[in-house]
Design a protein around this motif. Structure first.
Motif, PDB file in Angstrom:
ATOM      1  N   PRO A   1       0.911  -1.154  -0.064  1.00 52.32           N
ATOM      2  CA  PRO A   1      -0.057   0.010   0.024  1.00 52.32           C
ATOM      3  C   PRO A   1       0.761   1.440   0.014  1.00 52.32           C
ATOM      4  O   PRO A   1       0.465   2.210  -0.726  1.00 52.32           O
ATOM      5  CB  PRO A   1      -0.836  -0.134   1.231  1.00 52.32           C
ATOM      6  CG  PRO A   1      -0.756  -1.650   1.486  1.00 52.32           C
ATOM      7  CD  PRO A   1       0.346  -2.110   1.243  1.00 52.32           C
ATOM      8  N   ARG A   2       2.099   1.087   0.668  1.00 51.90           N
ATOM      9  CA  ARG A   2       2.739   2.360   0.814  1.00 51.90           C
ATOM     10  C   ARG A   2       3.343   2.805  -0.551  1.00 51.90           C
ATOM     11  O   ARG A   2       3.485   4.040  -1.017  1.00 51.90           O
ATOM     12  CB  ARG A   2       4.003   2.226   1.769  1.00 51.90           C
ATOM     13  CG  ARG A   2       4.632   3.420   1.877  1.00 51.90           C
ATOM     14  CD  ARG A   2       6.065   3.157   2.898  1.00 51.90           C
ATOM     15  NE  ARG A   2       6.523   4.730   3.233  1.00 51.90           N
ATOM     16  CZ  ARG A   2       7.751   4.623   3.872  1.00 51.90           C
ATOM     17  NH1 ARG A   2       8.375   3.729   4.460  1.00 51.90           N
ATOM     18  NH2 ARG A   2       8.121   5.931   4.104  1.00 51.90           N
ATOM     19  N   ARG A   3       3.773   1.713  -1.435  1.00 49.29           N
ATOM     20  CA  ARG A   3       4.016   1.867  -2.915  1.00 49.29           C
ATOM     21  C   ARG A   3       3.156   2.971  -3.612  1.00 49.29           C
ATOM     22  O   ARG A   3       3.260   3.742  -4.233  1.00 49.29           O
ATOM     23  CB  ARG A   3       4.194   0.703  -3.770  1.00 49.29           C
ATOM     24  CG  ARG A   3       5.312   0.043  -3.198  1.00 49.29           C
ATOM     25  CD  ARG A   3       5.642  -1.576  -3.563  1.00 49.29           C
ATOM     26  NE  ARG A   3       5.494  -1.731  -4.893  1.00 49.29           N
ATOM     27  CZ  ARG A   3       5.421  -2.811  -5.789  1.00 49.29           C
ATOM     28  NH1 ARG A   3       5.212  -3.949  -4.690  1.00 49.29           N
ATOM     29  NH2 ARG A   3       5.832  -3.025  -6.913  1.00 49.29           N
ATOM     30  N   VAL A   4       1.563   2.606  -3.307  1.00 42.91           N
ATOM     31  CA  VAL A   4       0.649   3.284  -4.242  1.00 42.91           C
ATOM     32  C   VAL A   4       0.566   4.872  -3.373  1.00 42.91           C
ATOM     33  O   VAL A   4       0.344   5.828  -4.284  1.00 42.91           O
ATOM     34  CB  VAL A   4      -0.715   2.631  -3.825  1.00 42.91           C
ATOM     35  CG1 VAL A   4      -1.841   3.536  -4.494  1.00 42.91           C
ATOM     36  CG2 VAL A   4      -0.758   1.267  -4.712  1.00 42.91           C
ATOM     37  N   GLN A   5       0.455   4.752  -2.219  1.00 38.25           N
ATOM     38  CA  GLN A   5       0.547   5.872  -1.454  1.00 38.25           C
ATOM     39  C   GLN A   5       1.698   6.820  -2.173  1.00 38.25           C
ATOM     40  O   GLN A   5       1.393   8.184  -2.139  1.00 38.25           O
ATOM     41  CB  GLN A   5       0.647   5.683  -0.015  1.00 38.25           C
ATOM     42  CG  GLN A   5      -0.477   5.050   0.701  1.00 38.25           C
ATOM     43  CD  GLN A   5      -0.383   4.862   2.203  1.00 38.25           C
ATOM     44  OE1 GLN A   5       0.530   4.035   2.372  1.00 38.25           O
ATOM     45  NE2 GLN A   5      -1.073   5.347   2.967  1.00 38.25           N
ATOM     46  N   MET A   6       2.898   6.663  -2.116  1.00 39.13           N
ATOM     47  CA  MET A   6       3.861   7.303  -2.486  1.00 39.13           C
ATOM     48  C   MET A   6       3.901   7.796  -4.084  1.00 39.13           C
ATOM     49  O   MET A   6       3.971   8.903  -4.354  1.00 39.13           O
ATOM     50  CB  MET A   6       5.320   6.568  -2.219  1.00 39.13           C
ATOM     51  CG  MET A   6       5.892   6.776  -1.054  1.00 39.13           C
ATOM     52  SD  MET A   6       7.643   6.092  -1.326  1.00 39.13           S
ATOM     53  CE  MET A   6       8.658   7.412  -2.048  1.00 39.13           C
TER      54      MET A   6
END
Lengths: 205, 205
Positions: free
Chosen positions: B12-17
């Protein structure tokens, strides 16, 4: 262009099927002997530092590795028939299906085979047999997803043949090493779809 | 749109970034409690049958899963700044780098953590500790590839920031759970690059 590949290996086969579906001519196949660890030589690592096949050597001297990235390139130079989506939204949904196959099916089945089959010992060291056996359970549990999906639409990503069918087919065909047949294991939709894909000329490469 | 995610989880962090780099506004975050196995509920499985986060729920009712497929979609609706390549050839080479990171770094580091860290036991059953430990060795061996690459160019896929930097950063940040620091382990280029990426506003999300 040259395709560095290995007979019987599932990832090169994905690219070979992709090329056959698009009828791209003139790509020379260069076999790599994995059991002789040719993919660990300095010459090979210069082409792909993570030591994996396939590699597509472009005419401008660059080397492109990673099965799906090679397909992205080939889709660019040979757009028809479209196998990866005609715009960003279609590309995204086909990529989703393709990655569901890669991460939920191919990855556990590859770990199952690589960690339990004596013939794969040269490539997977050390082998962890208990881990490998556990991955068979994950593979078949996840195959329930594909069984249900193929009850709703004719192909893996929807109503037409795409790269996701190639990925799933080459993965499931690799399980023949373990004498696995989807139909015998309770996945009749997967078996019927597999037989349909196997009848395509591209599956004979 | 809604993003189903979990705080601290790398994908999820990849998408948030990615969203932060593109300054896309108006995507509501919906936390999913993985330890409570909310991703295994029938409601969640209807959105993603392979039970993984993140998911992007589109305004037309469709659910798009798989981190990289979500990014492909977002790149289509918000093309600038370009993070995945402006044409098929550029997309292919960035996808190659991104997949080298995913398969050669993120996968072994995830297996290392998931099979050895007690906090991940609810998500990885059974844990195979010996297999997990072996994956740490594969992760650090493969990190040598990234160390060498970052000696030749400033970012993971070349001379500009791309999705491959996001993937590598979120993966390597996840190793903080294991108190791993690239600089202490003999990878100064990776550490310097990590510190540079960590200074971007998108890394604060």
């Amino acid at each position: 262009m040259k395709l560095y590949m290995s007979h019987r290996a599932p990832n090169p086969r994905r690219v070979q099927m992709f090329i056959a579906e698009k009828a791209i001519a003139g790509i020379e196949e260069v076999p790599v002997d994995l059991n002789a660890l040719e993919h660990k030589t300095p010459e090979f690592l210069a082409k792909n530092p993570v030591a994996r096949i396939p590699i597509l050597a472009l005419d401008d001297g660059r080397s492109l590795s990673e099965t799906r990235a090679i397909c992205t390139y080939l889709e660019g130079i040979a757009p028809e028939p479209n196998l990866m989506g005609v715009d960003a939204t279609a590309r995204a949904f086909i990529e989703m299906a393709d990655r569901h196959v890669e991460f939920s099916l191919m990855l556990p089945l590859a770990n199952w085979i690589r960690h339990t089959h004596p013939g794969l010992a040269p490539l997977e060291q050390p082998q962890f047999g208990d881990f490998g056996e556990s991955q068979f359970g994950k593979f078949t549990a996840n195959l329930g997803w594909l069984e249900a999906a193929l009850g709703k639409h004719e192909y893996v990503a929807g109503d037409r043949f795409t790269i996701a069918d190639i990925t799933a087919f080459c993965g499931i065909e690799f399980t023949r090493l373990m004498k696995f047949k989807p139909g015998d294991a309770g996945f009749p939709n997967v078996q019927a779809w597999r037989d349909k894909i196997a009848a395509r000329p591209s599956a004979k490469v």
